[in-house]
Design a protein around this motif. Structure first.
Motif, mmCIF file in Angstrom:
data_model
loop_
_atom_site.group_PDB
_atom_site.id
_atom_site.type_symbol
_atom_site.label_atom_id
_atom_site.label_comp_id
_atom_site.label_asym_id
_atom_site.label_seq_id
_atom_site.Cartn_x
_atom_site.Cartn_y
_atom_site.Cartn_z
ATOM 1 N N TYR A 90 40.841 38.470 47.764
ATOM 2 C CA TYR A 90 40.726 37.343 48.702
ATOM 3 C C TYR A 90 39.398 36.592 48.642
ATOM 4 O O TYR A 90 39.314 35.468 49.127
ATOM 5 N N GLU A 91 38.365 37.205 48.103
ATOM 6 C CA GLU A 91 37.045 36.570 48.097
ATOM 7 C C GLU A 91 36.576 36.319 46.660
ATOM 8 O O GLU A 91 37.020 36.973 45.725
ATOM 9 N N ARG A 92 35.677 35.367 46.525
ATOM 10 C CA ARG A 92 35.020 35.130 45.243
ATOM 11 C C ARG A 92 33.557 35.506 45.392
ATOM 12 O O ARG A 92 32.730 34.705 45.824
ATOM 13 N N LEU A 93 33.255 36.733 45.030
ATOM 14 C CA LEU A 93 31.921 37.275 45.228
ATOM 15 C C LEU A 93 31.286 37.632 43.900
ATOM 16 O O LEU A 93 31.977 38.020 42.946
ATOM 17 N N SER A 94 29.981 37.538 43.851
ATOM 18 C CA SER A 94 29.263 38.049 42.684
ATOM 19 C C SER A 94 29.288 39.567 42.739
ATOM 20 O O SER A 94 29.536 40.166 43.797
ATOM 21 N N ALA A 95 29.040 40.199 41.600
ATOM 22 C CA ALA A 95 29.030 41.665 41.549
ATOM 23 C C ALA A 95 27.981 42.231 42.510
ATOM 24 O O ALA A 95 28.214 43.251 43.177
ATOM 25 N N LYS A 96 26.848 41.549 42.609
ATOM 26 C CA LYS A 96 25.766 42.003 43.490
ATOM 27 C C LYS A 96 26.187 41.910 44.952
ATOM 28 O O LYS A 96 25.942 42.832 45.746
ATOM 29 N N GLU A 97 26.839 40.790 45.328
ATOM 30 C CA GLU A 97 27.263 40.608 46.704
ATOM 31 C C GLU A 97 28.367 41.590 47.085
ATOM 32 O O GLU A 97 28.384 42.141 48.183
ATOM 33 N N GLU A 98 29.304 41.818 46.162
ATOM 34 C CA GLU A 98 30.382 42.782 46.425
ATOM 35 C C GLU A 98 29.812 44.175 46.654
ATOM 36 O O GLU A 98 30.220 44.875 47.579
ATOM 37 N N LYS A 99 28.858 44.571 45.824
ATOM 38 C CA LYS A 99 28.241 45.897 45.961
ATOM 39 C C LYS A 99 27.523 46.014 47.306
ATOM 40 O O LYS A 99 27.596 47.061 47.968
ATOM 41 N N ARG A 100 26.849 44.945 47.732
ATOM 42 C CA ARG A 100 26.134 44.959 49.008
ATOM 43 C C ARG A 100 27.101 45.143 50.181
ATOM 44 O O ARG A 100 26.854 45.930 51.098
ATOM 45 N N ILE A 101 28.234 44.440 50.121
ATOM 46 C CA ILE A 101 29.230 44.545 51.191
ATOM 47 C C ILE A 101 29.848 45.939 51.220
ATOM 48 O O ILE A 101 30.021 46.535 52.284
ATOM 49 N N ILE A 102 30.159 46.482 50.047
ATOM 50 C CA ILE A 102 30.755 47.819 49.973
ATOM 51 C C ILE A 102 29.789 48.865 50.516
ATOM 52 O O ILE A 102 30.195 49.779 51.248
#
Length: 261
Positions: A119-131
């Motif tokens: 559902y989202e378009r995130l950078s790898a860095k942003e995805e890791k931060r959210i996780i």
């Protein structure tokens, strides 16, 4: 506006066997209930009462034979494809078997990140931060991110499933017997964590269970299901004061009561 409105839901199954003629069996009949924002409604009943059938119907996985399910004002089974996709973003689930609910070959990072990637378009860095933030929210640590399901206990993996369910900040989570396969101490931890999340971020739950004490911990209101129909709806605070016949069928274990209180 009510978050979820189930109106006169009925679902009939057909069954047949080698030695009997095919016949119709009722799953649920004329069931109606409402979930308001920030509320947890418990669906309490014995095995075969129709609880899981209702859960599948609410999740959009099993069309009702009659009746309607309106989520955020939209009919789940009559809306267009784009609207349905958006509604499913806001409607998540945590199931009973934490191991079968995940891909055993995925890491925790991949499991939690799956809805984000859908559902989202995130950078790898942003995805890791959210996780990482989601792991902290459910009481896990950053080091758990690289584990696979077989490296985790049932309680830890169910927390991963909860993290995945809240990743998209949904409006409603259907909890289908989320603690029944766990030992009693872990059940208590998961239930109180779900309650904390409800209060902290305003989650709403439809909590399906056969365990009256688990329902009592988390729910604001309880609908008691018997043979496919709602026999009674009562406030959780009045659960142990009620003397109606439907409630008398609930057998309480004093040991389990002490654990949850």
């Amino acid at each position: 506006m009510s978050l979820l409105v189930a109106d006169q839901i009925s679902k009939t199954y057909s069954s047949s066997g080698w030695f009997r003629a095919k016949k119709a069996e009722s799953g649920v009949t004329n069931v109606s209930f409402v979930v308001e924002p920030g509320m947890c409604l418990g669906l309490l009943g014995e095995s075969g009462a129709g609880k899981s059938t209702l859960g599948k119907i609410v999740l959009g996985l099993l069309p009702p034979g009659s009746g309607s399910v309106r989520f955020q004002g939209e009919d789940l089974y009559r809306t267009d494809r784009r609207t349905r996709k958006q509604l499913r973003r806001d409607l998540q689930a945590v199931f009973q078997d934490c191991y079968s609910a995940v891909n055993p070959r995925m890491t925790v990072k991949q499991i939690i990140g799956e809805p984000l990637r859908n559902y989202e378009r995130l950078s790898a860095k942003e995805e890791k931060r959210i996780i990482f933030g989601l792991l902290e929210t459910v009481g896990l640590i950053a080091g758990d991110m690289h584990k696979t399901p077989n490296q985790m206990s049932g309680g830890q993996l169910q927390r991963v499933n909860i993290a995945r369910a809240i990743a998209l900040k949904p409006k409603l989570i259907v909890l289908d017997e989320p603690v029944s396969s766990l030992d009693m101490v872990v059940q208590k931890q998961i239930l109180f964590h779900l309650k904390e999340l409800k209060e902290k971020i305003g989650l709403s739950y439809l909590f399906i269970s056969h365990d009256v004490m688990a329902v009592n911990v988390l729910s604001d209101c309880v609908a008691i299901i018997d043979k496919g129909t709602i026999a009674e709806t009562i406030d959780t605070a009045k659960m142990f004061e009620c003397t109606q016949p439907a409630s008398k069928k609930i057998i309480l274990s004093s040991t389990k009561t002490d654990l949850y209180l």
